[in-house]
Design a protein around this motif. Structure first.
Motif, PDB file in Angstrom:
ATOM      1  N   TYR A  88       2.528   5.445   4.030  1.00 39.10           N
ATOM      2  CA  TYR A  88       1.358   5.852   4.200  1.00 39.10           C
ATOM      3  C   TYR A  88       1.262   7.138   5.227  1.00 39.10           C
ATOM      4  CZ  TYR A  88       0.861   3.809   8.992  1.00 39.10           C
ATOM      5  OH  TYR A  88       0.747   3.453  10.071  1.00 39.10           O
ATOM      6  N   PRO A  91      -1.805  -1.014   8.483  1.00 35.87           N
ATOM      7  CA  PRO A  91      -1.847  -1.783   7.058  1.00 35.87           C
ATOM      8  C   PRO A  91      -1.419  -3.092   7.157  1.00 35.87           C
ATOM      9  CG  PRO A  91      -1.207   0.690   6.814  1.00 35.87           C
ATOM     10  CD  PRO A  91      -1.114   0.384   8.224  1.00 35.87           C
ATOM     11  N   TRP A 128       3.971  -0.977   3.478  1.00 31.42           N
ATOM     12  CA  TRP A 128       3.319   0.233   3.483  1.00 31.42           C
ATOM     13  C   TRP A 128       3.958   1.690   3.505  1.00 31.42           C
ATOM     14  CZ3 TRP A 128       3.338  -3.581   7.138  1.00 31.42           C
ATOM     15  CH2 TRP A 128       3.542  -3.083   8.419  1.00 31.42           C
ATOM     16  N   TRP A 162      -3.266   4.729  -3.302  1.00 29.55           N
ATOM     17  CA  TRP A 162      -4.066   5.810  -2.845  1.00 29.55           C
ATOM     18  C   TRP A 162      -3.656   7.369  -2.700  1.00 29.55           C
ATOM     19  CZ3 TRP A 162      -7.277   3.191   1.695  1.00 29.55           C
ATOM     20  CH2 TRP A 162      -7.906   1.738   1.280  1.00 29.55           C
ATOM     21  N   LYS A 220      -2.441   7.773   0.882  1.00 28.92           N
ATOM     22  CA  LYS A 220      -3.059   7.936   2.119  1.00 28.92           C
ATOM     23  C   LYS A 220      -4.022   6.861   2.641  1.00 28.92           C
ATOM     24  CE  LYS A 220      -7.497  10.535   3.140  1.00 28.92           C
ATOM     25  NZ  LYS A 220      -8.204  11.838   2.688  1.00 28.92           N
ATOM     26  N   TRP A 221      -4.142   6.675   3.890  1.00 28.70           N
ATOM     27  CA  TRP A 221      -4.833   5.567   4.536  1.00 28.70           C
ATOM     28  C   TRP A 221      -6.091   5.908   5.080  1.00 28.70           C
ATOM     29  CZ3 TRP A 221      -4.576   0.259   4.303  1.00 28.70           C
ATOM     30  CH2 TRP A 221      -4.973  -0.443   5.373  1.00 28.70           C
ATOM     31  N   HIS A 260       0.752  -1.223   0.117  1.00 29.21           N
ATOM     32  CA  HIS A 260      -0.101   0.012  -0.010  1.00 29.21           C
ATOM     33  C   HIS A 260       0.882   1.289   0.070  1.00 29.21           C
ATOM     34  CE1 HIS A 260      -3.319   2.870   1.038  1.00 29.21           C
ATOM     35  NE2 HIS A 260      -2.300   3.429   1.895  1.00 29.21           N
TER      36      HIS A 260
END
Length: 458
Positions: free
Chosen positions: A156, A146, A154, A212, A129-130, A126
């Motif tokens: 994030y 995450p 991740w 994201w 943004k989270w 990932h």
């Protein structure tokens, strides 16, 4: 962290066996791109000729563009939770925008598609943004991060890039603060994704990558090379911010192509909700739809939706079939040959028929509940052509025929009392089912506090 066990643990093992037994095709890679506050009308391929979004437009020309693609909520945290779990937000605990401190978060007991893919042998990442935790829980190991939701790697932020999209200093990489980063958020996020593809992942395994972006969420900061493309427009910074996102998306798409990964990769692009602001110089475009972010009229929840899967989707397809963010969960599992959980309600369905413009079969109607602050709760439900919009107490209702009135200008509730009553009964029943499954104490005042160990019971 609370560990998953019992029947779910058995299910995960079963998922691995089933996925490993997929015969006749190499398992596809999965890349899900998510924009932040991008309206349905913020891309050229949806008719906005002002926009410069060549990479999103190219993606649409190579796959399917959905004209009726929805986020699962009118604000971002809930809609993100639905993408990962396939469950409408009130079921999975993320019932509102997680902006402050409190107990709410994506519960450890939820099952996400990255978890299921990782159990099936996928590498998972990932970037960006989270926003599936309250502020006090971000990068706090007492709460699910995450990695607890299925990601091997991740990079994030809790919510927005800070202090803005330019030179952000609030990214965390696998639990370690990354410090100030030079550049603009979307290209930084894309670069991290490319770094993971090249330097971190195991190339012998299929992968799932979530990208994201923060753009075009405020506070906007745009590289002048993109804002200058709209010179003279009073909204140049915002418009350029979307082109900045498009540029970053293009960099990742090029990286996939250059590494020979494109042909076996399913790519999904969408947004978390409709545009912020009032339009003009203060926000994005709904394409003429009623409402904006924080709203369950079409402008708050209808968003861009594009899917590319070479060899499986006819290039240039346009699908009018309504789809929603929670469908991503079911779709990813379907294309990867992994069964859905059977120990919980899954609201999403596979979009595979919709890739060809064919209808999908839903057991659960399309549903939205966007909580801002009382009395601004709103509910909406769509079944076939009909959409019912209700106030927070479900005492006032509006009825719209969406294919023939996308702008929701003609309320048919009084003209069609029988249809309104039929829809009302379904909505009330559906809400009671959803409410019973979610953590009701969280949304009734958020008074629950962590116990002595700092862990919550969810």
């Amino acid at each position: 962290m609370k560990k998953k066990c019992g029947s779910l643990g058995v299910f995960l093992c079963m998922g691995f066996v089933v996925a490993s037994a997929v015969v006749g095709a190499e398992r596809p890679n999965i890349v899900v791109f998510l924009a932040d506050d991008m309206g349905w009308g913020d891309v050229r391929c949806n008719g906005n000729e002002k926009m410069i979004t060549p990479n999103i437009d190219k993606l649409a020309s190579q796959g399917v563009r959905f004209t009726q693609c929805y986020s699962a909520c009118g604000v971002c945290s809930p809609s993100r939770s639905a993408i990962l779990t396939g469950r409408t937000p009130y079921r999975n605990g993320v019932w509102r925008h997680l902006s402050g401190n409190g107990p709410s978060h994506l519960r450890a007991s939820e099952t996400t598609y990255p978890e299921l893919l990782r159990a099936a042998g996928y590498e998972t990442c990932h970037v960006g943004k989270w926003h599936l935790l309250s502020k006090n829980q971000f990068n706090n190991p007492e709460f699910p991060q995450p990695g607890d939701h299925g990601y091997d790697y991740w990079f994030y932020t809790h919510n927005n890039a800070a202090p803005s999209h330019k030179n952000p200093n609030n990214f965390v990489r696998n639990g370690e603060p990354a410090g100030e980063l030079e550049g603009y958020s979307a290209p930084i996020v894309a670069h991290e994704g490319i770094h993971w593809l090249d330097e971190v992942r195991d190339p012998s395994k299929p992968f799932a990558l979530s990208v994201w972006f923060h753009e075009p969420h405020a506070p906007v900061a745009t590289d002048p090379r993109f804002s200058s493309l709209y010179e003279g427009d009073r909204n140049a910074k915002h418009l350029g911010n979307i082109t900045q996102l498009d540029f970053a998306l293009g960099a990742l798409l090029d990286a996939l192509e250059e590494r020979g990964l494109s042909e076996n990769t399913l790519i999904i692009f969408t947004s978390d909700n409709g545009p912020e602001g009032k339009g003009g110089a203060t926000g994005g475009s709904t394409g003429g739809l009623r409402g904006r972010k924080r709203n369950d009229y079409e402008g708050g929840i209808r968003v861009p939706g594009v899917v590319r899967w070479p060899g499986h989707i006819e290039p240039g397809t346009v699908s009018d079939v309504p789809v929603i963010g929670s469908d991503i969960f079911s779709t990813v599992l379907a294309v990867c040959g992994i069964p859905q959980p059977t120990d919980r309600t899954i609201d999403g369905v596979s979009m595979l028929p919709a890739f060809e413009g064919k209808p999908v079969a839903r057991k659960t109607p399309l549903f939205w509940r966007t909580h801002v602050s009382p009395p601004e709760d709103r509910l909406a439900m769509r079944i076939d052509n009909w959409k019912l919009v209700a106030n927070d107490t479900m005492t006032a209702f509006e009825l719209y025929d969406i294919p023939n009135d996308a702008q929701e200008e003609n309320n048919l509730a009084q003209q069609m009392p029988e249809k309104t009553e039929e829809m009302k009964k379904i909505l009330v029943k559906l809400w009671k089912e959803i409410e019973a499954e979610g953590p009701r104490d969280w949304w009734e005042g958020e008074k629950q506090k962590p116990k002595s160990g700092g862990k919550l019971s969810y």
